[in-house]
Design an enzyme around this catalytic site. Structure first.
Site: not given
Length: 495
Positions: A230-231, A235, A252
Site C-alpha cells: 500500500g502507501s 507502511g 511493499e
C-alpha cells in the site's frame, strides 16, 4: 457481465448481506455488492483458527504442502477467464492486464510447487572437532497479508503461495475497494483445500473491512509476520505497530519511478516502453513510470512523439476491445491527480492532457504529460494516477542523481545502447532502487525475481528468488558427536 454471473461461472455464490461495506465498479460507479465488515470477534476467530491450524500444517512435509498449491494453481487455470473478468469489473483494469494478473497467480503457484522441494539450508564447517554445524529454515506461523486495490489478487498470491509451502497459514485483509476479488480467490482456494487430504481447518482466512480491520490483524501477537502492500503512509503505521511487539514487517509500499533516455537510446523501443509504463493501469501501479529524464539532444524528438501518442490513447470502458486506459479507482484518485497537476503548473510545468473524459459516477482521465523546467517538489511526491513528468538532462551522473533524489526506491530504468552507460546504471554507483532495468520500462516484473524496493518503498521482497526466507525462521544447530567438549574460540573451562 453482472457480478453474479461471474461468480456462477466460478462455481461460487455471490455474497450480499446488505451491510455497510459498499463495493462499486470504477467502470461506471455502480454498486456491485454490499457486504458487512468483520467485527473484532470475527477477526479474532479467524486468527484463532489460523493459529490452531499452524502445528498441523507445520508438520506436513513441504512437498505435500506444495501439492495443495498445485491444486490451487489448477483451479486458477480452469477459471482464469472468469476471475480476470471480476478483476476488470472491480478494479477497472483493461482485459489483457486483468488476465495477466491472474496469470501471475498461476505462475507463482508453479514457482511455489517447485520451491516446496528446495527449502534448502546449509552445512557449515565447525571449528570444533567432532561437531557438525547446520543452518535450517523452519515454518514461522500465521502470516497476515494486506493487499491494495490495484493488484487485487496477484499480490496476495505472491505471498500466500510461498507462505503455504513454507508451512504457514495465511490471513488476508484485502482492500475494502476490491473485496469480491478476494472472496472469489479464496473460494477457489477452499475448493483446492477440500480436495487435499489433510489440510487443517483455518489454513486460509479472510478479514473484510477498512483500516481498523487491518490494524487488528497487525496488532495480534499470534501473527508473527505481516506483509503489507500500500502507501508509504500506511507502511509507516504498520511497521511501527509491528515493531512495538517485535513482529516482522514485509513492506511493499509506494514508488516514484524514473526513466533515463540517453543519447544512444533506441527511440521506438523507448517510446513504447514509456507509454505502457506511464499509462498502463491508468497509472495506478506502484511501478508506474512517473518521471522521465531525457537527454537534451533527444528531448524534442521524444517529447514531441509522446505528446502525439498521449493525445490519441484510447481511454474508456476497460471491457471494450482496443481500450488501453481504463478508469481511476474513484473520485478521490481523480481529485489527487488534479491537485498534483495544479501544483505542477504553479512550479513552472506545462501540462498536456489530464482532463476528465466523460461524466457520471466513473472517473476516466486522459493521461497527463507534464514538461518541467527542472525537478520540482511535485515530482518528488507519488501521485497514484497517470502523470508523467519529463525534464532535460545533459550528463548521466546528473540524471542518476535526479532519479535517486526521490524518497522512494522501487523501480528504475535506462534506455541506452551504450554498454558503459548501462553498466554504470546497474552498478553500486547507479540506481539506488530495488529494480534497475535496461531498455525496458520499470513495470511488468517477472515472478522469478524478488520484487520490492528500498527507502520509503519499505525494503520488503516478495515473489521469486530467495524471498521465501521471509516466511520462515532461521535456526542454527550444532551437533556434538564426539566424547569431548571443546569450546569455541579456544575458551578453556575445565572443571
Amino acid at each position: 457481465m453482472a457480478v453474479a454471473d461471474i461468480f456462477a461461472r466460478l462455481g461460487l455464490t455471490l455474497p450480499d448481506s446488505g451491510g455497510n461495506l459498499v463495493t462499486r465498479s470504477p467502470i461506471d460507479g455502480a454498486v456491485l455488492v454490499r457486504l458487512t465488515a468483520h467485527d473484532d470477534a470475527t477477526i479474532d476467530a479467524t486468527i484463532t483458527a489460523a493459529a490452531a491450524a499452524f502445528p498441523a500444517w507445520r508438520d506436513t512435509p513441504a512437498p505435500r504442502r506444495g501439492e495443495l498449491v498445485r491444486l490451487f494453481g489448477n483451479e486458477l487455470r480452469a477459471h482464469k477467464a472468469a476471475l480476470a473478468e471480476l478483476v476488470t469489473l472491480e478494479a477497472g483494469k483493461v482485459t489483457s492486464e486483468a488476465a495477466g494478473e491472474v496469470q501471475e497467480m498461476i505462475d507463482i503457484a508453479d514457482f511455489a510447487v517447485g520451491l516446496s522441494r528446495q527449502l534448502h539450508g546449509l552445512t557449515i564447517a565447525s571449528e570444533r572437532p567432532g561437531h557438525h554445524m547446520r543452518e535450517s529454515w523452519q515454518p514461522l506461523g500465521p502470516v497476515g497479508i494486506i493487499s491494495a486495490f490495484n493488484f487485487p489478487v496477484a499480490v496476495w498470491a505472491w505471498n500466500a503461495a510461498l507462505a503455504l509451502v513454507c508451512g504457514d497459514p495465511v490471513v488476508w485483509k484485502p482492500s475494502e475497494k476490491t473485496p469480491l476479488c478476494a472472496i472469489a480467490t479464496l473460494g477457489l482456494l477452499d475448493r483446492a483445500i477440500a480436495r487435499f487430504d489433510g489440510a487443517p481447518k483455518g489454513l486460509s482466512g479472510l478479514i473484510l473491512g477498512a483500516a481498523p480491520a487491518g490494524e487488528r490483524l497487525v496488532s495480534d501477537v499470534r501473527v508473527p509476520l505481516v506483509s503489507a502492500t500500500g502507501s508509504t503512509a500506511m507502511g509507516r503505521k504498520v511497521g511501527a505497530k509491528l515493531a512495538e511487539r517485535f513482529g516482522r514487517a514485509l513492506l511493499e509500499l509506494g514508488g516514484n519511478n524514473a526513466a533515463i533516455v540517453a543519447p544512444s537510446a533506441d527511440f521506438e523501443l523507448a517510446r513504447r516502453a514509456i507509454l505502457f509504463a506511464a499509462t498502463g493501469t491508468a497509472g495506478q501501479r506502484c511501478t508506474s513510470l512517473r518521471r522521465a529524464f531525457i537527454h537534451t539532444s533527444r528531448y524534442d524528438e521524444v517529447v514531441g512523439s509522446l505528446k502525439a501518442a498521449y493525445a490519441s490513447l484510447p481511454v474508456g470502458d476497460p471491457r471494450e476491445a482496443g481500450t488501453l486506459v481504463g478508469p481511476l479507482i474513484d473520485g478521490g484518485a481523480y481529485e489527487a491527480m488534479q491537485a498534483a497537476l495544479a501544483a505542477a503548473r504553479e512550479q513552472g510545468g506545462i501540462v498536456h492532457g489530464g482532463e476528465r473524459v466523460g461524466e457520471g459516477g466513473a472517473f476516466y482521465v486522459r493521461p497527463a504529460l507534464v514538461e518541467m523546467p527542472e525537478q520540482a517538489g511535485v515530482m518528488l511526491r507519488e501521485t497514484f494516477a497517470p502523470i508523467l513528468y519529463v525534464t532535460r538532462y545533459s550528463d548521466l551522473g546528473e540524471a542518476i542523481a535526479l532519479q535517486n533524489a526521490a524518497a522512494h526506491g522501487l523501480s528504475s530504468c535506462i534506455f541506452t545502447t551504450d554498454l558503459r552507460e548501462s553498466e554504470r546504471f546497474v552498478s553500486a554507483a547507479g540506481s539506488d532502487c530495488g529494480i534497475a532495468n535496461v531498455n525496458i520500462g520499470p513495470s511488468g516484473a517477472e515472478i522469478g525475481g524478488a520484487f520490492g524496493g528500498e527507502k520509503e518503498t519499505g525494503g520488503g521482497r516478495e515473489s521469486g528468488s530467495d524471498s521465501w526466507r521471509a516466511y520462515m525462521r532461521r535456526q542454527t544447530s550444532t551437533v556434538n558427536y564426539s566424547n569431548e567438549l571443546p569450546l569455541a574460540q579456544g575458551v578453556k573451562f575445565d572443571v
